[in-house]
Design an enzyme around this catalytic site. Structure first.
Site, PDB file in Angstrom:
ATOM      1  N   SER A 330     -11.193 -23.867  11.029  1.00  0.00           N
ATOM      2  CA  SER A 330     -10.354 -24.406  12.099  1.00  0.00           C
ATOM      3  C   SER A 330      -9.476 -23.366  12.771  1.00  0.00           C
ATOM      4  O   SER A 330      -8.877 -23.656  13.816  1.00  0.00           O
ATOM      5  CB  SER A 330      -9.478 -25.536  11.546  1.00  0.00           C
ATOM      6  OG  SER A 330     -10.283 -26.650  11.181  1.00  0.00           O
ATOM      7  N   ASP A 354     -10.396 -39.588  18.787  1.00  0.00           N
ATOM      8  CA  ASP A 354     -10.919 -39.112  17.503  1.00  0.00           C
ATOM      9  C   ASP A 354     -10.960 -40.291  16.538  1.00  0.00           C
ATOM     10  O   ASP A 354      -9.940 -40.646  15.927  1.00  0.00           O
ATOM     11  CB  ASP A 354     -10.022 -37.996  16.947  1.00  0.00           C
ATOM     12  CG  ASP A 354     -10.533 -37.453  15.610  1.00  0.00           C
ATOM     13  OD1 ASP A 354     -11.517 -37.997  15.069  1.00  0.00           O
ATOM     14  OD2 ASP A 354      -9.947 -36.477  15.106  1.00  0.00           O
TER      15      ASP A 354
END
Length: 649
Positions: A330, A354
């Site tokens: 990430s 999301d």
């Protein structure tokens, strides 16, 4: 009648005599001419050559090996130096039976089994007429004992030599490197270069790190002595000399006390950290754990230590900062966000939902459990939404991602002044066509693009590349060449000369786009995954946690650390910069197989920033907590950096 006959005989004899005289005279004259010609040839044509040979029969040219230059950190701390000591050396071609010679020597001075093994290896790497050490660092008592019995050992001598020493032992070993005896390949390379004369008499050369990269500056200039010798070859008197010029000292940009702190914070964990000054590209710390003791290599490492280092599962000889390849996880997301803004693929305000997963091509890719809901770019970075960046990667495509990331040095050589850097993998359709041999593997499949958005898939980079990209982004988009050496100090004059670096290259980012990404990374440390670690810090910093797979688990297999071997567990990563408005330090680090980035990697970054910005060194209890992965914000009373002694661990 008889008188006439007698007269003719006399005249014939006289004629023959005259002929003989002429012939003999001609022969004598020819011989004289040959002698004169030979003399002229020797005296005129070959005068210089013969004069030199005659001179060499009574003189010897002896090289004077220069003292090797020092290596210093940015504060003048000595990282590599020299000391004088006696060695017991054997010239195999003059020593007769080597086994008998060594057995006899072992009764005079202590010679261990590892000394014999090292000598045997040196024999294999060297020529028979070279002097090779069987024992190093003799005591005065051992020197005296051998001197009294030297007559028994032809081809064996005591020599005074300078030895390289690394006073801090394992600290910064991958960055500093080490020296070792010149091998045959290096001899051949030197003989083919302009440096052959300068290396006469030199037996050691830089093998790794700064010792290797700055060999020319550190070596110095070899001097010579012309000695008059006796018929037996013994020196009688010195005729002339030219002193050797010591090597220059190389002054590094790293702070070795910070370097040692980071190595200590890792404890027994494996990993790497690179800290850079984003204003100029100076490397402030370059850590690879585990480390090794470079002193072991100076005189030739023994078999036991070599086996332990070379066969260890932890790979202590691997420079993980330059050669360790890892998916960035990430920590890649801020760069993906910047790419979206710069290429007008997404606005910062665009909302993406999301739900906790992303579906593409009939396959489901996992995100946060339960999902994060509606997200703009700021919140997607702050809370590290996978779904947001999965979809962004698909929208951009692999080649667009490649072309944007390449100038940030992902998958490229950064140009650091250390040898051995690897490029890693920044995937593209062209890369895949050139990498794979089977036709069906050459094609890029759209589903392979999805994982690139969260720093997985084919992405594989070094911590140096990740730190370099981080420094470039947070300084507004100017890429500087990362470098370890700041200056060289002349050993004779003491003059310090800065090493000129190439000017920074502006990548042309829009300031407002850089600010959007930087502000989101600040939010990570003030209200996201790095909040607990940076709680109470008197400065504002930005960061991004990351967790990257060490092994592929297969589709729809849920990660369970306890069910995996330690070397199969996820890596813990963190990138960061501070202060937020005018960054003076940017870093990237990985703790191998440690799991979540906020638990293991981010605490190390916090201590680095406290050291660099506040001059604070963590308490012993705090260091122990970080080593165990049980730390967040610092505990205990920090100590002043100036109060911490610096010594070998």
């Amino acid at each position: 009648m008889a008188d006439m006959t007698e007269l003719r005989n006399v005249e014939a004899d006289a004629s023959r005599f005259r002929t003989r005289v002429v012939v003999i005279g001609a022969v004598v004259f020819l011989a004289f001419c040959l002698i004169v010609t030979r003399l002229l040839f020797l005296q005129v044509v070959r005068h210089e050559d013969l004069a030199a040979q005659a001179e060499s029969n009574r003189t010897a040219i002896v090289p004077i090996v220069p003292n090797r230059g020092l290596i210093l950190d940015r504060n003048g701390v000595v990282l590599a130096t020299n000391y004088a000591a006696y060695t017991l050396e054997i010239t195999p071609s003059r020593a007769g039976s080597l086994d008998d010679t060594i057995d006899g020597l072992s009764k005079v001075v202590e010679i261990q089994a590892r000394d014999r093994r090292r000598f045997k290896r040196l024999m294999e790497e060297s020529r028979n007429f070279e002097s090779l050490p069987i024992r190093t660092r003799l005591t005065d008592e051992e020197v005296a004992r051998f001197a009294a019995q030297r007559y028994r050992f032809p081809g064996v001598d005591i020599k005074a030599r300078l030895f390289r020493n690394y006073p801090l032992g394992e600290v910064a070993s991958h960055a500093i490197g080490y020296i070792g005896r010149i091998n045959q390949a290096e001899k051949a390379r030197i003989q083919d270069s302009d440096e052959e004369a300068n290396y006469r008499g030199t037996e050691y050369i830089g093998k790794l790190g700064i010792e290797q990269s700055y060999e020319t500056a550190l070596h110095g200039a070899t001097g010579v002595e012309q000695m008059e010798t006796s018929a037996g070859g013994r020196a009688v008197r010195k005729l002339s000399s030219r002193a050797a010029t010591p090597g220059d000292s190389v002054m590094l940009s790293i702070d070795v006390k910070l370097q040692k702190l980071v190595e200590e914070l890792y404890g027994s964990r494996r990993g790497a950290l690179v800290a850079i000054d984003p204003r100029n590209g100076e490397i402030l710390a370059l850590v690879s754990k585990p480390t090794f003791d470079p002193n072991l290599f100076v005189e030739g490492i023994d078999v036991e230590n070599w086996t332990a280092l070379n066969e260890s599962i932890d790979k202590p000889l691997l420079n993980r900062a330059l050669r360790g390849l890892y998916p960035p996880g990430s920590t890649y997301k801020p760069f993906m966000a910047l790419a979206a803004l710069e290429l007008n693929k997404r606005s910062a305000s665009m909302i993406v939902n999301d739900p906790g997963f992303y579906t593409f091509g009939g396959r489901t890719f996992r995100s946060h459990e339960g999902g994060l809901g509606a997200l703009d770019m700021h919140r997607a970075i702050q809370f590290s939404s996978n779904t947001y960046f999965y979809s962004l990667a698909v929208e951009m495509g692999v080649d667009t991602i490649h072309d944007f990331m390449k100038p940030l040095t992902f998958g490229q050589s950064t140009g650091i002044d250390l040898n051995g850097e690897v490029r890693g993998t920044l995937p593209s359709t062209e890369w895949k066509r050139n990498t794979y041999k089977r036709p069906e593997m050459k094609r890029w499949f759209p589903g392979e693009t999805v994982s690139l958005g969260i720093g997985q898939g084919y992405n594989n980079f070094t911590m140096l590349q990740l730190a370099q990209a981080q420094a470039t982004m947070v300084n507004g988009g100017t890429r500087y060449r990362p470098h370890m050496a700041k200056a060289v100090k002349n050993a004779v004059t003491g003059a310090v000369t800065e090493i000129v670096q190439p000017p920074g290259e502006n990548l042309g980012y829009q300031p407002r786009n850089v600010d959007i990404v930087r502000n989101a990374m600040v939010a990570v440390n003030t209200g996201g995954t790095g909040t607990r670690v940076f709680a109470g810090a008197p400065y504002t910093s930005g960061g991004k946690t990351g967790t990257a797979q060490a092994v592929s688990l297969g589709q729809n297999v849920r990660y369970n650390a306890k069910a995996l071997e330690e070397h199969q567990r996820d890596h813990s990563l963190f990138t960061a910069f501070a202060p937020a408005k005018d960054p003076r330090i940017a870093l990237a680090l990985i703790v191998e197989n440690a799991g979540f980035g906020a638990a293991h990697a981010a605490p190390i970054a916090r201590r680095v920033f406290d050291y660099w910005l506040l001059g604070e060194y963590p308490s012993e209890a705090d260091i122990a907590a970080v080593q165990k992965g049980q730390a967040s914000a610092p505990i205990g009373k920090p100590r002043a950096v100036a109060d911490i002694p610096l010594s070998a661990p």
